[in-house]
Scaffold this motif. Structure first.
Motif, short mmCIF file in Angstrom:
data_model
loop_
_atom_site.label_atom_id
_atom_site.label_comp_id
_atom_site.label_asym_id
_atom_site.label_seq_id
_atom_site.Cartn_x
_atom_site.Cartn_y
_atom_site.Cartn_z
N LEU B 89 0.83 -1.20 0.00
CA LEU B 89 0.00 0.00 0.00
C LEU B 89 0.87 1.26 0.00
O LEU B 89 0.61 2.24 -0.70
CB LEU B 89 -0.88 -0.02 1.25
N LEU B 90 1.93 1.19 0.78
CA LEU B 90 2.86 2.31 0.90
C LEU B 90 3.54 2.59 -0.44
O LEU B 90 3.68 3.74 -0.86
CB LEU B 90 3.91 1.97 1.96
N ILE B 91 3.91 1.51 -1.11
CA ILE B 91 4.57 1.68 -2.41
C ILE B 91 3.60 2.30 -3.41
O ILE B 91 3.96 3.22 -4.15
CB ILE B 91 5.09 0.32 -2.91
N THR B 92 2.35 1.82 -3.40
CA THR B 92 1.35 2.39 -4.31
C THR B 92 1.15 3.87 -4.03
O THR B 92 1.08 4.69 -4.95
CB THR B 92 0.02 1.63 -4.16
N ALA B 93 1.08 4.21 -2.73
CA ALA B 93 0.90 5.62 -2.35
C ALA B 93 2.08 6.45 -2.85
O ALA B 93 1.90 7.56 -3.37
CB ALA B 93 0.76 5.75 -0.85
N THR B 94 3.29 5.92 -2.71
CA THR B 94 4.48 6.63 -3.18
C THR B 94 4.41 6.83 -4.69
O THR B 94 4.71 7.90 -5.21
CB THR B 94 5.74 5.85 -2.81
N GLU B 95 3.99 5.76 -5.38
CA GLU B 95 3.86 5.87 -6.84
C GLU B 95 2.89 6.98 -7.20
O GLU B 95 3.15 7.79 -8.09
CB GLU B 95 3.31 4.56 -7.41
N MET B 96 1.73 7.02 -6.49
CA MET B 96 0.74 8.05 -6.77
C MET B 96 1.32 9.43 -6.53
O MET B 96 1.11 10.35 -7.31
CB MET B 96 -0.51 7.84 -5.90
N PHE B 97 2.09 9.55 -5.45
CA PHE B 97 2.70 10.84 -5.12
C PHE B 97 3.59 11.31 -6.26
O PHE B 97 3.50 12.45 -6.73
CB PHE B 97 3.50 10.70 -3.83
#
Lengths: 441, 434
Positions: B89-97
Motif C-alpha cells: 500500500l505504501l509503495i502504491t501511495a508513493t507511486e501516486m505521489f
C-alpha cells in the motif's frame, strides 16, 4: 520464465536509479554553484521614473548601497545599470522566467497587481511583524497603501509625486488678483479663470487664459469622487460627484471661449493656472532645463481647488519597491528595501538628487525641502513648503488593480466626448459605468 | 513468447515511451522559456499565462527525476509483490505521489503517467474490497491530473502557451508527437490490461479444473472405502462362519451325537452313560473354550496388546489426530482393569461415542469422563457439536445399547446442547479383587 520477468524489472529499476542519480547530481551541482556568495541583487530602471529630465539617476541608490554594505559587512549589492524605463518590464519578466529575478526591485507602474497574481512578490507583513523598529505610520497613507493589494502589503513606497496647482503669479498680480489660499473652491477657480481670459493686445484674438491641462480626472479627485471599489470590480462613474466634475470641466472649457490652450501658451506666461506634477515642477524651473522654455514669470504652487463635495484632494503617484518571493536572503532583502524606503537618510537624499517627494513624513517635512526648492528656483520662484506636506497628507491613493489603466483610458474617451458635447452627460455616465463594469468583470 | 514475457516487454515499452513523453513535454516547456526570453517576449508571455512558471532547470529536472522515481517504485512494487499489505500500500501511495508530482511539474500537460500507476494497482489488487478502493483511487488520480478539471485551480500553464514561441509547423509537429506518445501509451496500457485479465482468467480456469479433479478423486476414494469395508465384513462373516463351523459346529455335533448315544445307553448301562456324559461335558467345555478363543479374536487388537487405559488413550489420540478434534479424557477409576467383556464394552462405547461426535456432530471438542459409584461405572461423553433434536437409529446407538444390555448396563443420551451420552455398567468388582 517468471525469473526472466523479474530480471527485466530489476534492470529497469537499476536504470531508473542510475538516471535519477545523474539528474540529482546535475541539479545539486547547479544549485551548489548558485548559493556560494552573499550577493543581493537589485533591479532598477535608468533615468527618471517620472519621465522628467534627470542627472545621475544612480546617485541615491549608490549611496544607499554603500551605507547598506557598510552596515552589513560581507554582503554586496549588485544591480544592472542602463535598463531604460520602457525596457524595464520586459527585462524583469525575462529574469522572472529564467528564475533570476533580483531580490529587491522597482515595480513598473501599474504592474503591482499582475506581479502579485503571478506570485512574484513576497508579502511583507511577516517581515514587518518581525522588525520591531518598523512603523508603517511613518509613511504617508496614500503612498503606503499604493503597495497594498488583495488584502496584503506587497511593496513599500520609495518616492512619490503629488499634483499641485501651478499659479502664474506675474499674470495674477498684473490683473490685480491675490494668490488664492489653500481653501479655494471650484467657484473661486472658475471666476478667476473667467476674469483673466481676455484679449490683452487688442488684436481680437484671446491671448490670456485661465487654465491649461485641468481635466475631469483632477476635477473628480478634488471633488472627492471614488471611481472604483477597492477590488477593482465595480466602478462608480454615475456618482453625482463625477457628474459635477464633468460639468465643471465643461464650464472651464467654455471660459476659454473655444480656444484650445497648449503648453506653448503656458510657457509664454499667458496661462494663469496649470495642475503640475511635483516632478515636473522640480524640473521646470532650474537650470539647465529652464533655458529651453524661455519663461520669465514668477510662479507659486497651491492646492487644487475643492469641489462642492471634496477638499481638493489629488492622486499620489508612487514608485514602489518589492522583494522577490523566491529570494534566498529574505532578511537581507528586507534590510535593503528598508535602507531604500525607510531610511531617512536615503529619503532625504531623494530630495536633493531626485525629482519626487520622500514618502516618509519625517523626510518630507524636513527643513531641507525648503532649501532644496529654494536652490531649484533661483530668486523668482517661491513655494509654500507646507502646501506640499498638506497635499501629500490628503492625497488619495491611486487604484492599483490590473485593469485600472484600461478602465481610465476608456473613461477618458467617453468623458472627452461628453465635455465636447458630442454625448449627453445624463445617460452617458451611466452608460460609461456599465461599460467599464463590463471591462472589469 | 510466453505471456509473462509479453507482459514484461509491454511494461518496459511503457516505461521508455513515457520517459520520451516526459522529456518531450518538459523539454519543450524549458526550451520555450529560453526562446521567449531570446525573442524579448517575456512580458507578453507572463501577461498571457498569468502565473509564474517554474524555472526551466527546475521544470526539466523535477519532471524527469519525478518520473524516474515513479519508475523505480513501480519496479520495486513488482519485486515486492509478496510483501505485507501495508508495504504494498505504501509503495502504491508513493507511486501516486510521484505520478501527481511529475504531472504537476509538467503543468498537467501530459497525464499518461496515470496509466502506469493504474496498471500497477490493477496488477497488485486482491479481493473485492480492494477493487472498490482501486476504483476510487483511479477516479481521484485521474481527476487530480486532468488539466481541464483542476488545471486552473492548480495554476497550471497549458502547453499551447509554451508552444507560441515555435513556428506553426514545429508546433504541429510537437503536438502530433505528443499525441502519438499518448495514443501509444494508451495502446500499451490496453494490451497490458488484456494480458493481465487473460492471465487471471486462465489461472481461474486452471483452479476450477483442479478442483473438479480433486472432487472426482474424492468420490472414488469414498467408493473404495465402502468397498473395502464391505469386503472386510464379508471376510469377517466368512471367518465367523468357519469358526462357528470348526468350533461350535464341531462341539455341538459331538455333543448331539454323544447325547443320542446316551439316550440309547441310559437304560442299558447308566454307568457307561455317565462316562459318556462326562465326555460330552468335556466336549462342551472344549467347545466353550473354542468359542471363547474365537470371540477373543474379535477383541480390539489394542486390548490384546496393552491394558484398557493405554488402549483407550491411544485410540483417542489416534482419532483426535486423524480428525483434528480436541479430545479430553478424564478417568477417575484406578486401577482401570476389568473382565474382558467389560473392558471391551467400555472400549467400544468410548470408541463409538467419539466416532459419532465427530462424524455426525462435527464436534471440535469432546470431553470424556469415567467415574465409579458403588458397583456402577459411568462413562460420560459430551461434545460441542451440532447436537441433534430428533435422534434416529443408525448412529451406532442401538449397537452400544445391545452391548451394554448384555452386561445389564444402561445407555442414555441427549442431543440438546451438543451431544451427551451416559453409559452405566454394573461392574463385577468382587471378581476383580480376586
Amino acid at each position: 520464465m517468471r525469473y526472466g520477468g523479474k530480471r527485466a524489472v530489476r534492470i529497469s529499476m537499476i536504470t531508473a536509479a542510475l538516471l535519477l542519480a545523474v539528474v540529482a547530481l546535475t541539479a545539486a551541482s547547479y544549485i551548489g554553484r548558485q548559493g556560494q556568495e552573499r550577493v543581493l541583487h537589485f533591479g532598477m530602471m535608468a533615468g527618471s521614473y517620472w519621465d522628467v529630465p534627470t542627472g545621475n539617476c544612480y546617485e541615491v541608490v549608490d549611496a544607499a548601497i554603500s551605507r547598506f554594505e557598510e552596515k552589513h559587512p560581507g554582503v554586496t549589492v549588485e544591480y544592472v545599470s542602463g535598463i531604460l524605463k520602457e525596457d524595464y518590464p520586459e527585462w524583469l519578466a525575462e529574469q522572472v522566467l529564467l528564475g533570476k529575478e533580483p531580490d529587491v526591485f522597482m515595480i513598473p507602474a501599474g504592474e503591482l497587481d499582475t506581479f502579485v497574481s503571478l506570485g512574484i512578490l513576497k508579502r511583507l507583513e511577516p517581515l514587518m511583524g518581525k522588525d520591531k523598529g518598523f512603523e508603517r505610520e511613518a509613511y504617508y497613507d496614500a503612498a503606503y497603501f499604493y503597495g497594498s493589494i488583495r488584502g496584503g502589503q506587497y511593496a513599500l513606497p520609495y518616492e512619490s509625486v503629488p499634483t499641485l496647482m501651478f499659479v502664474n503669479k506675474t499674470l495674477l498680480s498684473k490683473e490685480g488678483i491675490r494668490m488664492p489660499g489653500a481653501d479655494w473652491t471650484w467657484n473661486d477657480f472658475l471666476s478667476l479663470c473667467r476674469q483673466v481670459t481676455k484679449d490683452t493686445d487688442g488684436d481680437g484674438v484671446i491671448d490670456q487664459f485661465g487654465c491649461f491641462d485641468y481635466g475631469w480626472r483632477e476635477a473628480a479627485d478634488s471633488n472627492g469622487a471614488v471611481l472604483f471599489d477597492k477590488d477593482g470590480k465595480t466602478s462608480y462613474f454615475a456618482d453625482s460627484r463625477v457628474e459635477e466634475a464633468v460639468r465643471f470641466v465643461k464650464d472651464l472649457n467654455a471660459a476659454n471661449e473655444g480656444y484650445v490652450v497648449t503648453a506653448r501658451e503656458f510657457d509664454k506666461g499667458q496661462v494663469a493656472f496649470r495642475p503640475f506634477a511635483f516632478s515636473q515642477y522640480r524640473t521646470y524651473k532650474p537650470y539647465p532645463w529652464r533655458i529651453k522654455k524661455y519663461s520669465d514669470f514668477e510662479w507659486d504652487c497651491v492646492k487644487l481647488p475643492s469641489g462642492p463635495d471634496g477638499s481638493g484632494q489629488t492622486k499620489l503617484d508612487t514608485l514602489l519597491m518589492g522583494v522577490s518571493s523566491r529570494t534566498k536572503q529574505e532578511y537581507m532583502a528586507w534590510e535593503f528595501i528598508k535602507e531604500l524606503c525607510y531610511e531617512e537618510e536615503t529619503q532625504l537624499h531623494l530630495l536633493k538628487a531626485s525629482q519626487g517627494m520622500p514618502v516618509l513624513k519625517k523626510a518630507a517635512q524636513s527643513p531641507l525641502l525648503r532649501q532644496v526648492l529654494g536652490s531649484d528656483t533661483p530668486g523668482n520662484g517661491d513655494m509654500d513648503v507646507k502646501v506640499i506636506g498638506q497635499v501629500m497628507e490628503e492625497a488619495m491613493e491611486t487604484p492599483n488593480f490590473r485593469l485600472y489603466l484600461s478602465a481610465m483610458n476608456l473613461a477618458d474617451g467617453e468623458i472627452g466626448r461628453m465635455i465636447n458635447g458630442d454625448v449627453s452627460m445624463d445617460s452617458g455616465l451611466l452608460k460609461l459605468q456599465r461599460e467599464v463594469n463590463g471591462v472589469l468583470k | 513468447m510466453t505471456r509473462e514475457r509479453v507482459v514484461s516487454n509491454l511494461q518496459q515499452a511503457a516505461y521508455i515511451l513515457n520517459l520520451g513523453a516526459v522529456i518531450l513535454v518538459a523539454g519543450s516547456m524549458a526550451y520555450s522559456i529560453f526562446a521567449i526570453v531570446d525573442a524579448m517576449q517575456a512580458e507578453m508571455f507572463l501577461s498571457l499565462i498569468r502565473v509564474r512558471p517554474w524555472t526551466p532547470g527546475a521544470m526539466m529536472s523535477i519532471s524527469v527525476a519525478g518520473y524516474l522515481c515513479l519508475v523505480f517504485f513501480s519496479c520495486l512494487g513488482q519485486l515486492w509483490d509478496h510483501k505485507r499489505r501495508m508495504v504494498r500500500l505504501l509503495i502504491t501511495a508513493t507511486e501516486m505521489f510521484f505520478c501527481i508530482g511529475t504531472t504537476i511539474a509538467m503543468n498537467m500537460n501530459y497525464n499518461g503517467l496515470v496509466l502506469l500507476v493504474v496498471a500497477d494497482m490493477v496488477r497488485g489488487q486482491k479481493g473485492s474490497r480492494q477493487k472498490v478502493i482501486l476504483g476510487i483511487a483511479v477516479v481521484c488520480l485521474y481527476t487530480i491530473v486532468n488539466y481541464n478539471l483542476t488545471g486552473s485551480y492548480f495554476n497550471m500553464i497549458p502547453w499551447e502557451s509554451y508552444l507560441i514561441c515555435f513556428g506553426g509547423s514545429t508546433q504541429a509537429f510537437l503536438k502530433g508527437l505528443l499525441s502519438v506518445f499518448s495514443s501509444m501509451n494508451l495502446v500499451l496500457f490496453i494490451l497490458y490490461m488484456t494480458m493481465l485479465i487473460q492471465g487471471e482468467y486462465r489461472e481461474r480456469e486452471r483452479f476450477q479444473n483442479l478442483n473438479e479433479q480433486l472432487e472426482e478423486a474424492n468420490k472414488k476414494l469414498k467408493e473404495f472405502a465402502a468397498e473395502a469395508e464391505k469386503n472386510a465384513e464379508v471376510r469377517e462373516r466368512n471367518r465367523l462362519a468357519r469358526e462357528i463351523h470348526d468350533t461350535l459346529g464341531h462341539s455341538l455335533t459331538g455333543i448331539v451325537a454323544g447325547i443320542d448315544a446316551c439316550l440309547t445307553m441310559i437304560d442299558i448301562s447308566p454307568e457307561a452313560t455317565k462316562q459318556q456324559l462326562i465326555k460330552i461335558g468335556n466336549t462342551a467345555r472344549q467347545g466353550m473354550t473354542d468359542v471363547r478363543r474365537s470371540v477373543s479374536k474379535l477383541r480390539p487388537d489394542a486390548l490384546e496388546k496393552m491394558d484398557l487405559e493405554d488402549a483407550v488413550v491411544k485410540m483417542l489420540q489416534d482419532t483426535g489426530a486423524a480428525s483434528g478434534t480436541e479430545i479430553q479424557f478424564q478417568n477417575q477409576v484406578k486401577p482401570f482393569k476389568f473382565h474382558e467383556d467389560e473392558e471391551e464394552a467400555i472400549y467400544r462405547v468410548v470408541q463409538e461415542a467419539t466416532t459419532n461426535a465427530i462424524r455426525h456432530g462435527h464436534a471440535k471438542k469432546i470431553w470424556i469422563y469415567i467415574s465409579k459409584a458403588e458397583q456402577w461405572l459411568t462413562i460420560m461423553v459430551r461434545d460441542n457439536g451440532v447436537g441433534c433434536d430428533f435422534i434416529h437409529e443408525g448412529f451406532g446407538l442401538k449397537h452400544m445399547e445391545e452391548r451394554l444390555h448384555l452386561l445389564d448396563g444402561t445407555l442414555e443420551y441427549d442431543g440438546k446442547d451438543g451431544f451427551l451420552i451416559t453409559a452405566r455398567i454394573p461392574i463385577r468388582w468382587g471378581e476383580e479383587y480376586q
